[in-house]
Design a protein around this motif. Structure first.
Motif, PDB file in Angstrom:
ATOM      1  N   ILE A 210       0.849  -1.188   0.000  1.00 21.49           N
ATOM      2  CA  ILE A 210       0.000   0.000   0.000  1.00 21.49           C
ATOM      3  C   ILE A 210       0.888   1.243   0.000  1.00 21.49           C
ATOM      4  CG2 ILE A 210      -1.780   1.273   1.259  1.00 21.49           C
ATOM      5  CD1 ILE A 210      -2.532  -1.425   2.572  1.00 21.49           C
ATOM      6  N   PRO A 211       0.878   2.044  -1.067  1.00 19.49           N
ATOM      7  CA  PRO A 211       1.663   3.288  -1.086  1.00 19.49           C
ATOM      8  C   PRO A 211       1.114   4.271  -0.054  1.00 19.49           C
ATOM      9  CG  PRO A 211       0.978   2.641  -3.307  1.00 19.49           C
ATOM     10  CD  PRO A 211       0.196   1.802  -2.350  1.00 19.49           C
ATOM     11  N   ILE A 212       1.992   4.874   0.714  1.00 17.52           N
ATOM     12  CA  ILE A 212       1.569   5.815   1.755  1.00 17.52           C
ATOM     13  C   ILE A 212       2.473   7.043   1.749  1.00 17.52           C
ATOM     14  CG2 ILE A 212       0.497   4.093   3.276  1.00 17.52           C
ATOM     15  CD1 ILE A 212       3.074   3.994   4.884  1.00 17.52           C
ATOM     16  N   VAL A 213       1.879   8.182   2.120  1.00 15.28           N
ATOM     17  CA  VAL A 213       2.617   9.446   2.244  1.00 15.28           C
ATOM     18  C   VAL A 213       2.207  10.102   3.554  1.00 15.28           C
ATOM     19  CG1 VAL A 213       2.852   9.796  -0.249  1.00 15.28           C
ATOM     20  CG2 VAL A 213       0.833  10.684   0.950  1.00 15.28           C
ATOM     21  N   PRO A 214       3.050  10.998   4.113  1.00 14.27           N
ATOM     22  CA  PRO A 214       2.695  11.647   5.380  1.00 14.27           C
ATOM     23  C   PRO A 214       1.357  12.384   5.320  1.00 14.27           C
ATOM     24  CG  PRO A 214       5.007  12.002   4.885  1.00 14.27           C
ATOM     25  CD  PRO A 214       4.402  11.349   3.669  1.00 14.27           C
ATOM     26  N   GLY A 215       1.072  13.050   4.167  1.00 19.21           N
ATOM     27  CA  GLY A 215      -0.179  13.786   4.058  1.00 19.21           C
ATOM     28  C   GLY A 215      -1.403  12.909   4.109  1.00 19.21           C
ATOM     29  N   GLY A 216      -1.233  11.610   3.859  1.00 18.18           N
ATOM     30  CA  GLY A 216      -2.359  10.688   3.882  1.00 18.18           C
ATOM     31  C   GLY A 216      -2.560  10.005   5.212  1.00 18.18           C
ATOM     32  N   LEU A 217      -1.762  10.388   6.222  1.00  9.61           N
ATOM     33  CA  LEU A 217      -1.896   9.792   7.553  1.00  9.61           C
ATOM     34  C   LEU A 217      -2.768  10.707   8.409  1.00  9.61           C
ATOM     35  CD1 LEU A 217      -1.244   7.766   9.777  1.00  9.61           C
ATOM     36  CD2 LEU A 217       0.893   9.009  10.202  1.00  9.61           C
ATOM     37  N   LEU A 218      -4.001  10.306   8.644  1.00  3.94           N
ATOM     38  CA  LEU A 218      -4.946  11.085   9.435  1.00  3.94           C
ATOM     39  C   LEU A 218      -4.793  10.740  10.911  1.00  3.94           C
ATOM     40  CD1 LEU A 218      -7.363  12.976   9.759  1.00  3.94           C
ATOM     41  CD2 LEU A 218      -8.863  11.025   9.274  1.00  3.94           C
ATOM     42  N   SER A 240     -12.063  16.260  13.952  1.00  2.00           N
ATOM     43  CA  SER A 240     -13.283  15.574  14.391  1.00  2.00           C
ATOM     44  C   SER A 240     -13.216  14.057  14.249  1.00  2.00           C
ATOM     45  CB  SER A 240     -14.488  16.100  13.601  1.00  2.00           C
ATOM     46  OG  SER A 240     -14.327  15.814  12.210  1.00  2.00           O
ATOM     47  N   SER A 241     -12.270  13.561  13.424  1.00  2.00           N
ATOM     48  CA  SER A 241     -12.214  12.115  13.192  1.00  2.00           C
ATOM     49  C   SER A 241     -11.798  11.386  14.464  1.00  2.00           C
ATOM     50  CB  SER A 241     -11.226  11.800  12.072  1.00  2.00           C
ATOM     51  OG  SER A 241     -11.095  10.394  11.914  1.00  2.00           O
ATOM     52  N   PRO A 242     -12.535  10.344  14.858  1.00  2.00           N
ATOM     53  CA  PRO A 242     -12.189   9.614  16.088  1.00  2.00           C
ATOM     54  C   PRO A 242     -11.134   8.523  15.876  1.00  2.00           C
ATOM     55  CG  PRO A 242     -14.217   8.740  15.175  1.00  2.00           C
ATOM     56  CD  PRO A 242     -13.799   9.882  14.279  1.00  2.00           C
ATOM     57  N   ILE A 243     -10.845   8.202  14.606  1.00  2.00           N
ATOM     58  CA  ILE A 243      -9.922   7.091  14.353  1.00  2.00           C
ATOM     59  C   ILE A 243      -8.842   7.507  13.364  1.00  2.00           C
ATOM     60  CG2 ILE A 243     -11.575   5.243  14.848  1.00  2.00           C
ATOM     61  CD1 ILE A 243     -12.100   5.064  11.828  1.00  2.00           C
ATOM     62  N   PRO A 244      -7.621   6.955  13.499  1.00  2.00           N
ATOM     63  CA  PRO A 244      -6.566   7.217  12.516  1.00  2.00           C
ATOM     64  C   PRO A 244      -6.775   6.378  11.263  1.00  2.00           C
ATOM     65  CG  PRO A 244      -5.679   6.200  14.531  1.00  2.00           C
ATOM     66  CD  PRO A 244      -7.157   6.146  14.606  1.00  2.00           C
ATOM     67  N   VAL A 245      -6.371   6.937  10.115  1.00  2.00           N
ATOM     68  CA  VAL A 245      -6.530   6.260   8.831  1.00  2.00           C
ATOM     69  C   VAL A 245      -5.334   6.611   7.959  1.00  2.00           C
ATOM     70  CG1 VAL A 245      -7.931   6.049   6.733  1.00  2.00           C
ATOM     71  CG2 VAL A 245      -9.054   6.377   8.927  1.00  2.00           C
ATOM     72  N   ILE A 246      -4.936   5.661   7.087  1.00  2.00           N
ATOM     73  CA  ILE A 246      -3.950   5.968   6.060  1.00  2.00           C
ATOM     74  C   ILE A 246      -4.284   5.177   4.802  1.00  2.00           C
ATOM     75  CG2 ILE A 246      -2.270   4.185   6.743  1.00  2.00           C
ATOM     76  CD1 ILE A 246      -0.089   6.337   6.034  1.00  2.00           C
ATOM     77  N   SER A 247      -4.390   5.868   3.686  1.00  2.00           N
ATOM     78  CA  SER A 247      -4.691   5.241   2.386  1.00  2.00           C
ATOM     79  C   SER A 247      -5.867   4.276   2.471  1.00  2.00           C
ATOM     80  CB  SER A 247      -3.458   4.514   1.851  1.00  2.00           C
ATOM     81  OG  SER A 247      -2.424   5.432   1.578  1.00  2.00           O
ATOM     82  N   GLY A 248      -6.903   4.678   3.208  1.00  2.00           N
ATOM     83  CA  GLY A 248      -8.103   3.862   3.325  1.00  2.00           C
ATOM     84  C   GLY A 248      -8.010   2.736   4.344  1.00  2.00           C
ATOM     85  N   VAL A 249      -6.870   2.587   4.996  1.00  2.00           N
ATOM     86  CA  VAL A 249      -6.681   1.535   5.998  1.00  2.00           C
ATOM     87  C   VAL A 249      -6.923   2.117   7.388  1.00  2.00           C
ATOM     88  CG1 VAL A 249      -5.066  -0.117   7.006  1.00  2.00           C
ATOM     89  CG2 VAL A 249      -5.008   0.355   4.549  1.00  2.00           C
ATOM     90  N   ILE A 250      -7.849   1.532   8.128  1.00  2.00           N
ATOM     91  CA  ILE A 250      -8.132   1.986   9.489  1.00  2.00           C
ATOM     92  C   ILE A 250      -7.042   1.465  10.421  1.00  2.00           C
ATOM     93  CG2 ILE A 250      -9.758   1.851  11.407  1.00  2.00           C
ATOM     94  CD1 ILE A 250     -11.998   1.592   9.356  1.00  2.00           C
TER      95      ILE A 250
END
Length: 277
Positions: A210-218, A240-250
């Motif tokens: 899964i390609p990931i970038v810092p800007g995509g890490l919520l 407001s988001s209660p959970i961390p996410v990156i590239s669609g992965v919870i």
């Protein structure tokens, strides 16, 4: 009168064919006593430009048409699974087909280790019908074997182990970080030098890259400070988001913080790399 089994003649022809080929390229071949079935027939020490190296493999050699299969050839593992998979010296299998007068090869140690990481070691080493070992392919075989041997040393041994587990091949220059979460799931952060993104490999996601970038890490709340963490998300969503996410992965929070740390550690390797528009 003592009769010499025909099978022994074919097996010896196989050993002789492999020895002749390798010795013609200046590699050192030593035959292991056949009085006991230890699962290896030859020690091969590779040479480079006429000089002996420290790269050594063991070889199990088989001869005859009985090893043929629809995909090529097969060598049974039998009682050698543990020693071939976890010995100090990697083991390769070679089959000599007397009807085609050709040698075929496979890396037995690699097949067993990869199978073990997937939960089941194979009972048979598969040799592709295209994996011919002859004068034209000997150099490629030697290079691949020496590269694998090199993976047994130091940091390279760790990279080899992680690569076999995830089904990928890491380069020595790659930056690879490994972590196990509270559920015994394994995560690998993979940053290639000169690439604007990293790759996440997760055992619970079948190791799909899964390609990931810092800007995509919520990161929820105000945690996404520095290195533009979560910049691809609206500020309101970040807070407001209660959970961390990156590239669609919870993710859970420990996983997210580990990834943030990985991004921080490897930021210099992405610095200045042009991001495609």
């Amino acid at each position: 009168m003592t009769v010499i089994p025909s099978g022994r003649r074919v097996e010896q022809a196989a050993v002789n064919a492999l020895r002749t080929l390798l010795q013609s390229h200046d590699h050192v071949v030593e035959e292991i006593s056949g009085q006991n079935d230890y699962g290896e027939d030859l020690f091969v020490t590779f040479a480079d430009a006429g000089r002996v190296t420290n790269d050594v493999i063991k070889v199990q050699v088989k001869g005859g048409v009985s090893w043929r299969r629809s995909y090529g050839y097969a060598v049974p593992v039998r009682q050698h699974s543990e020693t071939w998979a976890n010995g100090n010296v990697p083991v390769f299998c070679v089959v000599f087909d007397p009807e085609t007068d050709k040698l075929y090869w496979a890396n037995a140690t690699k097949q067993l280790r990869v199978g073990g990481q997937k939960g089941r070691r194979p009972r048979t080493i598969k040799l592709s019908g295209t994996s011919v070992l002859d004068a034209n392919t000997a150099t490629d075989f030697v290079n691949e074997a020496r590269a694998y041997v090199g993976g047994y040393r130091g940091r390279n041994a760790v990279l080899s182990h992680l690569g076999e587990m995830a089904g990928v091949v890491f380069d020595r220059s790659d930056h690879v970080l490994h972590w196990v979460n509270e559920f015994d799931e394994q995560l690998i952060f993979w940053q290639r030098p000169g690439e604007f993104y990293a790759t996440l490999l997760h055992s619970d996601l079948d190791w799909d890259p899964i390609p990931i970038v810092p800007g995509g890490l919520l990161l929820p709340g105000a945690l996404g400070q520095g290195l533009d963490f979560g910049k691809d998300f609206p500020e309101e969503l970040r807070r407001s988001s209660p959970i961390p996410v990156i590239s669609g992965v919870i993710l859970n929070m420990p996983e997210a913080l580990w990834l943030a740390s990985c991004f921080s550690t490897t930021e210099r390797f992405r610095r200045g790399v042009e991001v495609p528009s």
